[in-house]
Scaffold this motif. Sequence first.
Motif, mmCIF file in Angstrom:
data_model
loop_
_atom_site.group_PDB
_atom_site.id
_atom_site.type_symbol
_atom_site.label_atom_id
_atom_site.label_comp_id
_atom_site.label_asym_id
_atom_site.label_seq_id
_atom_site.Cartn_x
_atom_site.Cartn_y
_atom_site.Cartn_z
ATOM 1 N N SER A 1 0.823 -1.198 0.000
ATOM 2 C CA SER A 1 0.000 0.000 0.000
ATOM 3 C C SER A 1 0.855 1.246 0.000
ATOM 4 O O SER A 1 0.574 2.218 -0.728
ATOM 5 C CB SER A 1 -0.918 -0.013 1.221
ATOM 6 O OG SER A 1 -1.624 1.205 1.330
ATOM 7 N N ASP B 1 -5.598 -4.530 -5.803
ATOM 8 C CA ASP B 1 -5.963 -4.608 -4.380
ATOM 9 C C ASP B 1 -5.232 -5.806 -3.765
ATOM 10 O O ASP B 1 -5.737 -6.936 -3.753
ATOM 11 C CB ASP B 1 -7.479 -4.779 -4.237
ATOM 12 C CG ASP B 1 -7.943 -4.576 -2.801
ATOM 13 O OD1 ASP B 1 -7.079 -4.542 -1.891
ATOM 14 O OD2 ASP B 1 -9.164 -4.447 -2.585
ATOM 15 N N TRP C 1 -7.171 -7.973 -1.087
ATOM 16 C CA TRP C 1 -8.175 -8.913 -1.598
ATOM 17 C C TRP C 1 -7.507 -10.087 -2.313
ATOM 18 O O TRP C 1 -7.993 -11.223 -2.241
ATOM 19 C CB TRP C 1 -9.120 -8.181 -2.547
ATOM 20 C CG TRP C 1 -10.179 -9.071 -3.109
ATOM 21 C CD1 TRP C 1 -10.296 -9.517 -4.380
ATOM 22 C CD2 TRP C 1 -11.263 -9.655 -2.389
ATOM 23 N NE1 TRP C 1 -11.386 -10.327 -4.518
ATOM 24 C CE2 TRP C 1 -12.013 -10.433 -3.298
ATOM 25 C CE3 TRP C 1 -11.689 -9.582 -1.072
ATOM 26 C CZ2 TRP C 1 -13.139 -11.146 -2.931
ATOM 27 C CZ3 TRP C 1 -12.824 -10.291 -0.693
ATOM 28 C CH2 TRP C 1 -13.539 -11.057 -1.604
ATOM 29 N N TYR D 1 -9.400 -6.012 6.874
ATOM 30 C CA TYR D 1 -9.637 -5.415 5.562
ATOM 31 C C TYR D 1 -10.886 -4.549 5.581
ATOM 32 O O TYR D 1 -10.930 -3.482 4.952
ATOM 33 C CB TYR D 1 -9.774 -6.545 4.537
ATOM 34 C CG TYR D 1 -10.029 -6.086 3.120
ATOM 35 C CD1 TYR D 1 -9.096 -5.329 2.429
ATOM 36 C CD2 TYR D 1 -11.210 -6.433 2.468
ATOM 37 C CE1 TYR D 1 -9.329 -4.921 1.128
ATOM 38 C CE2 TYR D 1 -11.459 -6.029 1.159
ATOM 39 C CZ TYR D 1 -10.508 -5.271 0.499
ATOM 40 O OH TYR D 1 -10.738 -4.867 -0.798
ATOM 41 N N GLY E 1 -10.206 -1.318 7.748
ATOM 42 C CA GLY E 1 -9.107 -0.502 7.281
ATOM 43 C C GLY E 1 -7.878 -0.516 8.153
ATOM 44 O O GLY E 1 -6.963 0.290 7.936
ATOM 45 N N GLN F 1 -6.877 6.374 1.326
ATOM 46 C CA GLN F 1 -6.714 4.970 0.948
ATOM 47 C C GLN F 1 -7.547 4.049 1.836
ATOM 48 O O GLN F 1 -8.091 3.048 1.384
ATOM 49 C CB GLN F 1 -5.236 4.592 1.038
ATOM 50 C CG GLN F 1 -4.906 3.290 0.346
ATOM 51 C CD GLN F 1 -3.416 3.080 0.230
ATOM 52 O OE1 GLN F 1 -2.642 3.807 0.832
ATOM 53 N NE2 GLN F 1 -3.018 2.103 -0.560
ATOM 54 N N ARG G 1 -11.050 4.120 0.593
ATOM 55 C CA ARG G 1 -11.198 3.309 -0.612
ATOM 56 C C ARG G 1 -11.227 1.821 -0.270
ATOM 57 O O ARG G 1 -11.987 1.047 -0.865
ATOM 58 C CB ARG G 1 -10.055 3.611 -1.585
ATOM 59 C CG ARG G 1 -10.138 4.965 -2.261
ATOM 60 C CD ARG G 1 -9.191 5.064 -3.436
ATOM 61 N NE ARG G 1 -7.797 4.883 -3.021
ATOM 62 C CZ ARG G 1 -7.002 5.883 -2.637
ATOM 63 N NH1 ARG G 1 -7.464 7.133 -2.594
ATOM 64 N NH2 ARG G 1 -5.770 5.654 -2.288
ATOM 65 N N SER G 2 -10.393 1.416 0.706
ATOM 66 C CA SER G 2 -10.371 0.006 1.123
ATOM 67 C C SER G 2 -11.706 -0.409 1.734
ATOM 68 O O SER G 2 -12.228 -1.489 1.448
ATOM 69 C CB SER G 2 -9.239 -0.219 2.129
ATOM 70 O OG SER G 2 -9.297 -1.522 2.650
ATOM 71 N N LYS G 3 -12.266 0.415 2.591
ATOM 72 C CA LYS G 3 -13.561 0.105 3.199
ATOM 73 C C LYS G 3 -14.654 0.006 2.142
ATOM 74 O O LYS G 3 -15.543 -0.854 2.217
ATOM 75 C CB LYS G 3 -13.918 1.165 4.234
ATOM 76 C CG LYS G 3 -13.018 1.159 5.464
ATOM 77 C CD LYS G 3 -13.445 2.234 6.456
ATOM 78 C CE LYS G 3 -12.547 2.231 7.686
ATOM 79 N NZ LYS G 3 -12.940 3.272 8.660
ATOM 80 N N ASN H 1 -14.202 -0.870 -1.005
ATOM 81 C CA ASN H 1 -13.993 -2.127 -1.727
ATOM 82 C C ASN H 1 -14.503 -3.317 -0.897
ATOM 83 O O ASN H 1 -15.070 -4.276 -1.438
ATOM 84 C CB ASN H 1 -12.514 -2.311 -2.052
ATOM 85 C CG ASN H 1 -12.019 -1.301 -3.069
ATOM 86 O OD1 ASN H 1 -12.803 -0.751 -3.840
ATOM 87 N ND2 ASN H 1 -10.717 -1.034 -3.067
#
Length: 936
Positions: free
Chosen positions: A361, A368, A371, A484, A487, A499, A502-504, A506
């Motif tokens: 990251s 990702d 994932w 994940y 976050g 970031q 964005r992760s949350k 996704n």
Amino acid sequence: MSRARQPPLVTGISPNEGISWTKVTIRGENLGTGPTDLIGLTICGHNCLLTAEWMSASKIVCRVGQAKNDKGDIIVTTKSGGKGTSTVSFKLLKPEKIGILDQSAVWVDEMNYYDMRTDRNKGIPPLSLRPANPLGIEIDKGRFPQKDLESLFPGMSADFTSENFSAAWYLIENHSTTSFDQLKTAVVNLKKQANKKNEGSLAYVKGGLSTFFEAQDALSAIHQKLEADGTEKVEGSMTQKLENVLNRASNTADTLFQEVLGRKDKADSTRNALNVLQRFKFLFNLPLNIERNIQKGDYDVVINDYEKAKSLFGKTEVQVFKKYYAEVETRIEALRELLLDKLLETPSTLHDQKRYIRYLSDLHAPGDPAWQCIGAQHQWILQLMHNCKESYVKEQKGKDIFLFYLHLCNTLLHSPMLDLDSDVRPSPIGHLSQTASLKRGSSFQSGRDDAWRYKAPQQVVFVEKLTKLVVSQLPNFWKLWISYVNGSLFSETAEKSGQMERSKKNARQRQNDFKKMIQEVMHSLVKLIRGALLPFSLREGELRQYGGWEMKSELSGQWLTHVIQTVRLSSESLTALEIPNDMLQIIQDLILDLRVRCIIVTLQHTAEDIKRLAEKEDWVVDNEGLTSLPSQFEQCIIHSLQSLKTVLDCKPGEASVFQQQKTQEDVCQLSIGIMQGFIDCLEQLSTKPDGDIDTSHLSVDVSSPDLFGSIHEESSLSSEQRLLIALSNCRYLERHTFLNIAEHFEKHGFQGVDKITQVSMESLKELDQRLFEMYIEFKADPIVGSLEPGIYAGYFDWKDCLVPTGVRNYLKEALVNIIAVHAEVFTISKDLVPRVMSRVVEAVSEELSRLMQCVSSFSKNGALQAKLEICALRDTVAIYLTPESKSSFKQALEALPQLSSGTDRKLLEELLNKFKSSMHLQLTCFQASSSAMMKT
């Protein structure tokens, strides 16, 4: 009344001294008649009954507990003799502790010790590793009694590693005679030890001062900026003359200083290049430093240097800087690929996975990675599960081949053609087949030895391994997903907040995909277990993927119970992860199916065991006329139900095993089959030909009176005796055993108990009636058949006979035969006597009535003779008369002419008294009280 026993007397103990938990042997007199007679045992005032093992009336073995008294007597208390006395005593020694610096003849484990009270190891805290003599002076043990010190310092301890340490107690115990000067020395020693710790910390700081100053100088370095110098050309009007003069002067100066100025320009150019290299050495050295730090694994340093270089030279237009920055980007791309490979590498720990995800990251890796890691872990877990199944299936096939050759070798070794006395050890599978069935008189759950895993079937070991694998891997997989979602995989700094968001986002979009992953793992786990234990519950396509086991014989209820416990523990572990219940419902369905199957298999095996009970019949009759067969049958059922207790009990979240109607019906039918199987076993034993009965193991019950010895005088039992024993057993089953079993069925939650009891009782009564009729046919028919020939023996004629002088022999023979029947029945079971005798009397009276009614006419003497014999028989068996037999005797007497004269009646009475007097001894068996009569 028996004389009371003498009180116990202890005359010896070996050893006579020792520490706590020392094993001792106590000898003496009148130490009890058995283990149950021993009700008390104290040594030095401590109760040692829990560890006592009664060996004989003169020997007891036990362990000495943690008594408070240093020395005391050994007191034994029994039920038969009361509290005893002792002529010896036992001295309790105090165990000495061995420090880590003390010399010892044996190895002392500093970190662990064995606790004999709880039978397990306990760890010693690190504080116990301090030196044995903290004061540094000679220890002089005092002679103060331990009891006085304990009373003086209640709740305290002289052990300086204890939380309740008492300094005063320690000094009294170890330095009671130490002088004051020595105690001062001890104080100095303690201060030195404390100062050493402080000096060590200060020395550490002093040694690092140079490093601190260098860091300060590095932080105070000043960066200078390059400044461009510009010159302005000034043009002035000068005269031509002056210009010429200046030109000549310039040419002359150039000629004179050309070499010097050239060297100066070269030196300035070199100096400027060196300044640039020194000023931007971070960028020029960065590619090499990146490679070195990657090799060392210092990825944090690489990421920090890359962030710094990117901020300084990411948008530079200088070609040299662009070239070196491109080299940096090339190496960073290689690092991204390396970190991604390490992230997707299996197996790996959750800590490493989070670390690599954070690195990728920070390096702004495409896609990702988190994932990708979750997907890789999911596939790896599935692969592990299938590999586990394949390895055990392969191992099972290899084991089957080995067992085949082993069986072949055993067959050859035991062949009649070979005369070998070698001792061939049974295989583990053979041993399991012997021990898996329920043992009578012992608990179902037996202790597992060290070789348990070698005895367990491959399917059981596979389920243990599979569930252990899932329980060990799924928690990290679930925690990775939780990290994940929230976050926490990324740094929680301001520049990373975007970031994280964005992760949350996704994670929310991929929530359904992850749910499918968990469900796939759960389905694979359940189907693999079903393929090993419940293959019939899978479809044909699923069976090819998840099966493959060679099911020669189904697992016993014992192993299925073990598997259920294993799956339950796995379910509890997964529930503790807070995985939604809807994802784990498939495991609860599996547990329910396993529980149902375990009950069915256990009942089926119990039915098979019941059928084999006929082989265990020893025909030894107790005081109640019973053999051990009913008790063995009841114990077999009880042990079977006890083995199912954990299966029948519902754990949190589990449904009742009897919630389905089909399960209730199957269990009810199996239970009825078990009861019917035992009834068939009784019928088989009672109707088996004489030559098929094995009586080589017959023995007499020591508690039975001598009158039972007649059963065992012959080498074998007759068919009539076996029928009587079976009738006695049937009677006990109807009145006790079946009712007890019904109570146990209800206690364990079985459905349809009334139907089970009703059907079983009806079948038992039918068997009882058949056996009873067979016995009556065996015994009554010969007696009945002998009446008519006996009456008319010697051409006797009722019309022409002499004056009666007594009862004729045929009736006496019939009575003797009836007495023989009475003796035989009474020998087996006195409770059967009224029932059997009543039926025999009915048959004899009915036949006698028929014979009297068939006589056309009687003379006076004939009528008197007939009435004498009828009355003699009726009065003799009076206590066994039933309405049917009374009616038969009445009809027989009505068929005779009435006695008109008093002389005839007097003669009749005299002859009756004479008959009763002469056969008084033989007729004793018919003089029991009428209260002994039993309904027929």
